[in-house]
Design an enzyme around this catalytic site. Structure first.
Site, short mmCIF file in Angstrom:
data_model
loop_
_atom_site.label_atom_id
_atom_site.label_comp_id
_atom_site.label_asym_id
_atom_site.label_seq_id
_atom_site.Cartn_x
_atom_site.Cartn_y
_atom_site.Cartn_z
N GLU A 111 40.83 43.35 33.58
CA GLU A 111 41.73 43.27 34.74
C GLU A 111 41.19 42.22 35.70
OE1 GLU A 111 44.13 46.26 37.72
OE2 GLU A 111 42.06 46.74 37.28
N HIS A 148 44.43 57.12 37.24
CA HIS A 148 45.03 55.92 36.64
C HIS A 148 45.49 56.14 35.20
CE1 HIS A 148 44.71 52.67 39.47
NE2 HIS A 148 43.39 52.70 39.57
N HIS A 195 39.54 58.90 40.91
CA HIS A 195 40.40 57.72 41.04
C HIS A 195 40.75 57.16 39.65
CE1 HIS A 195 41.47 53.78 43.14
NE2 HIS A 195 41.25 53.35 41.91
N GLU A 196 39.73 57.00 38.82
CA GLU A 196 39.96 56.38 37.50
C GLU A 196 40.76 57.29 36.57
OE1 GLU A 196 39.41 53.31 37.48
OE2 GLU A 196 38.06 53.21 39.19
N GLY A 216 33.50 48.61 40.93
CA GLY A 216 32.84 49.91 40.93
C GLY A 216 33.09 50.59 39.60
N ALA A 217 34.36 50.53 39.15
CA ALA A 217 34.73 51.16 37.89
C ALA A 217 36.05 50.54 37.43
CB ALA A 217 34.90 52.66 38.08
N MET A 218 36.42 50.77 36.15
CA MET A 218 37.65 50.20 35.62
C MET A 218 38.30 51.20 34.68
SD MET A 218 39.84 47.79 35.28
CE MET A 218 41.26 48.01 34.21
N GLU A 219 39.63 51.41 34.88
CA GLU A 219 40.33 52.51 34.23
C GLU A 219 40.81 52.24 32.81
OE1 GLU A 219 43.62 50.27 36.63
OE2 GLU A 219 41.49 50.70 36.87
N ASN A 220 40.11 51.39 32.03
CA ASN A 220 40.56 51.15 30.65
C ASN A 220 41.00 52.46 30.02
OD1 ASN A 220 39.25 48.51 30.96
ND2 ASN A 220 37.36 49.66 30.67
#
Length: 830
Positions: free
Chosen positions: A121, A293, A289-290, A253-257
């Site tokens: 992203e 998503h 949060h993730e 911080g993080a990524m919602e793959n």
């Protein structure tokens, strides 16, 4: 698009010695019209072979890459229509820029190790494989990874089969549902796994070797959250597994793959012995949060990036809602107001802000809108909307939206329509006034006999005739106790009946995203009601919060704010207490070297002394969750403003810590280390560097790094900045020392000259197009005054840093606002 992808069959073979990877790809596409040109996104990839088949026929094809436009064009010898397959072989780079398919380096038992991971992203999947790299081009993916035997491999779906090929293993993963390219994940490394189950879904926490024991908290929380979200949305989690993966080098911080969420290690790994209260809370919020998503963003995806805000703010809003359910004692909504709302209003009161719904053309522009407007203002608008239509209608509209658009793409308008239908209220017209125009209103309230006159104007720190325009649909709830009324203000002004009784509050519970300016008579009544705690804590917070921002905007005198803050001297509720403390701290820091600073400083010291004497130095079992934040804040502020007793205590506690680390609670370590630096010399500096190098966890390392930014000696601060450029400090943490030194009054003179001198080195280290650059640029606002405006502008003209243009403009505006505010105080206090 005339050519649409239907399915990608991908095989990757990463080489963690040469830092390259080989890839093969078969894309099944559908050509709507007859065409002899196929064009897709592709960057930093060498195409080795290209074949196009239509039916069983091989079509002559010539690939051509345009590096600048990041496009791959395939010219065909004849026109094709209907279904076709594109067969590609290519080679790419495992870069060290934390985007695309990249390598991450870490140490284990003194040895340097590598793993390969991805961050796609917004528009970086094209660095791993040629594709249609935009949210609407959803397709299914069949992914395989060939890895050395010592490694294991991870992707979005579970492993379907494993096959040994010489000294390597071929992992084949299940076929994904339709998904956007930015949510695809590839990981190869020496991982270990902590595994659990909820229903039929397998949940794992994935870490580098030796860290999985710190994943227990995250695993348990992940299971609970997955269940709760399924119930709330009324839709089962769409994949067979969910991995939470801790990555040593990670820009965000993080990524919602989908099914393979990546995190910074410090945001997933929790050690009850050494982690702070803040870390535990942050981990919970980010996981929540993730996981939100996985439905909102992954199952239903925005059509285009202009609706990115809806993805992010929705996840921010839901994360708070769900963690609050599990930990009501954390007072998360109070913290949301203090953090998200304050941050968003600070940015949105600038002329250089942007509307939530913003036109986005290029990938660099997408990076720019991952900001407090997209996350925080968006979250505040959703909270205001839920409050306006009621929780039941909000949820009903949401469920309808998700079930209508699942496995597809939607626009924000689709959601407003769904909530509007569920609530039978004018949702779309109300919400669009908050999305389509920048800024927010200030509501002026004056009392005439039994009437209240309400007026709205845009709230700006630097108003001009041109920017002052704007009209919002403002839900105004006013009254006190049980007597409250709600009106929707859609015009410039309106008159309503004043509530009976002594005083009242407007924007009750601060659910509306706007500021209130009361006339002097109402304000006097409010001061008394605050003092007697006749008003709920969130409204006590709001009254002085609005008053303070009116001071900074030059519409109110600081003396008045200080007088008003007297009413908060016996405050015992976290939200108002922390905000009064923050405001006094910022006044005292801003006037640190002014000759009238004593007046403001003594106010500030008295306030913090009261907080510390109530809380004590040592965390107790009976503490409220938020006491941990206040205690550390009070200790550091008192030391910085010269409280001798606090500085002495810090030295004593530090000496004890050196003998026995467990003697110092994790929550107060950084403030204590920082005060030791504040009073320290060159010897202290080298001591902190040694402690930094020896620290076992990243969290502890960052505490020492933070402390190194607290010296009063400019030479030592420069030494810290130089240290941050060495390989000892990861590029993902580069912004921290810069932001901390910017906040140190003694960093004022040195930071900007140092940044100019080291900008090219810094750019190399942080990486071109890295979102962290915006944090670095924003920190300049704390050290500059408006005499430096020309110099800063011309520097950035000759050192273009794409993706930070908006932040540069905002920073320069903030510098002018601070300078004007200081001049106003000099007049007031001289």
């Amino acid at each position: 698009m005339d050519v649409n992808p239907i399915n990608y069959e991908l095989t990757f073979e990463p080489d963690l010695k040469k830092f390259t990877f080989l890839g093969t790809e078969i894309i099944t596409v559908s050509c709507k019209k007859a065409t002899n040109l196929i064009s897709m996104d592709c960057a930093e990839i060498k195409i080795k072979s290209c074949t196009v088949k239509s039916g069983s026929k091989i079509i002559k094809s010539t690939p051509k890459s345009d590096e600048k436009k990041e496009r791959l064009s395939i010219r065909l010898g004849e026109k094709i229509k209907g279904k076709a397959t594109i067969h590609l072989e290519f080679q790419g780079i495992l870069n060290d820029r934390l985007l695309g398919f990249y390598r991450s380096q870490y140490k284990q038992g003194g040895k340097t190790k590598y793993l390969a991971t991805t961050q796609f992203e917004a528009a970086d999947a094209r660095r791993a494989f040629p594709c249609w790299d935009e949210p609407e081009a959803k397709a299914t993916f069949e992914i395989s990874i060939i890895a050395e035997n010592k490694f294991s491999a991870i992707s979005n779906m579970p492993v379907q089969s494993k096959k040994k090929i010489k000294n390597k293993t071929l992992y084949k993963f299940g076929k994904t549902p339709v998904v956007s390219t930015y949510l695809i994940y590839l990981g190869v490394g020496e991982f270990e796994y902590l595994t659990g189950k909820t229903g039929k879904v397998q949940i794992r926490v994935v870490t580098t070797k030796g860290n999985k024991s710190k994943g227990k908290y995250s695993l348990e929380l992940g299971k609970k959250l997955l269940n709760s979200y399924e119930k709330y949305f009324g839709i089962k989690y769409p994949l067979p597994k969910l991995d939470l993966i801790a990555i040593p080098d990670f820009a965000a911080g993080a990524m919602e793959n989908w099914g393979a969420i990546t995190f910074r290690e410090t945001i997933l790994l929790y050690d009850p012995k050494t982690s702070s209260t803040r870390t535990k809370q942050f981990i919970a919020e980010v996981i929540s949060h993730e996981i939100a998503h996985q439905w909102f963003g992954n199952l239903v995806t925005m059509k285009w990036w202009n609706d990115l805000w809806l993805n992010e703010s929705f996840a921010t809003f839901m994360a708070t809602k769900f963690v609050d359910k599990f930990y009501p004692e954390w007072n998360l909504w109070d913290q949301f107001i203090e953090d998200a709302m304050n941050t968003a209003m600070g940015l949105d009161a600038l002329k250089t802000t942007h509307p939530i719904d913003v036109k986005v053309n290029s990938p660099a522009e997408i990076r720019e809108i991952f900001d407090a407007i997209s996350y925080d203002k968006g979250g505040c608008v959703l909270r205001m909307l839920e409050n306006y239509v009621g929780e039941k209608n909000f949820r009903a509209g949401l469920k309808k939206y998700l079930s209508t658009f699942k496995y597809g793409n939607a626009k924000g308008q689709d959601l407003w329509d769904a909530i509007g239908r569920a609530s039978k209220m004018p949702v779309s017209s109300m919400v669009n006034t908050w999305l389509k125009q920048p800024g927010f209103p200030q509501i002026d309230i004056s009392q005439k006999n039994n009437d209240l006159v309400l007026r709205q104007n845009r709230f700006l720190m630097e108003p001009t005739k041109k920017t002052q325009k704007g009209l919002w649909h403002v839900p105004i709830t006013y009254g006190l106790g049980k007597e409250t009324k709600t009106k929707l203000l859609t015009k410039k002004s309106m008159t309503v009946k004043a509530p009976k009784g002594p005083g009242f509050v407007a924007n009750i519970g601060r659910t509306g995203f706007y500021r209130v300016k009361y006339d002097d008579g109402i304000l006097l009544d409010l001061k008394m009601l605050v003092d007697q705690k006749q008003i709920p804590p969130v409204d006590r917070w709001a009254i002085q919060n609005d008053l303070f921002s009116l001071c900074v905007a030059g519409k109110e005198e600081v003396e008045n704010y200080l007088d008003f803050s007297d009413a908060y001297f016996d405050e015992d509720s976290y939200l108002p207490q922390t905000n009064v403390a923050t405001n006094l701290n910022s006044l005292a820091s801003l006037t640190f070297f002014e000759d009238y600073s004593e007046q403001i400083r003594s106010y500030t010291i008295n306030y913090f002394r009261k907080i510390l004497s109530n809380l004590g130095w040592v965390p107790q079992k009976t503490d409220k969750h938020t006491d941990a934040f206040l205690r550390g804040f009070a200790i550091f502020a008192l030391g910085k403003f010269g409280d001798e007793y606090v500085l002495e205590q810090a030295q004593i506690k530090f000496k004890e810590f050196l003998k026995n680390p467990s003697s110092l609670h994790p929550d107060i370590r950084e403030p204590i280390f920082s005060l030791v630096a504040w009073a320290g010399n060159a010897k202290t500096h080298s001591q902190l560097v040694t402690l930094y190098k020896k620290a076992k966890t990243t969290e502890e390392k960052l505490r020492f790094l933070g402390a190194m930014c607290s010296f009063q000696n400019e030479k030592l601060l420069i030494k810290t900045l130089q240290f941050s450029q060495t390989s000892e400090v990861r590029s993902q943490n580069m912004q921290l020392p810069i932001m901390k030194i910017a906040a140190n009054p003694y960093g004022k003179k040195i930071l900007w000259p140092w940044l100019k001198k080291n900008w090219d080195k810094l750019s190399k280290k942080v990486g071109y197009g890295n979102p962290l650059f915006n944090r670095i640029v924003a920190s300049i606002a704390l050290v500059a005054d408006d005499s430096m405006e020309k110099d800063i502008k011309s520097f950035f003209r000759s050192h273009p840093t794409p993706g930070t243009e908006r932040t540069q403009a905002q920073t320069i505006e903030k510098i002018r606002i601070h300078s004007k505010f200081l001049r106003q105080m000099r007049k007031e206090f001289r």
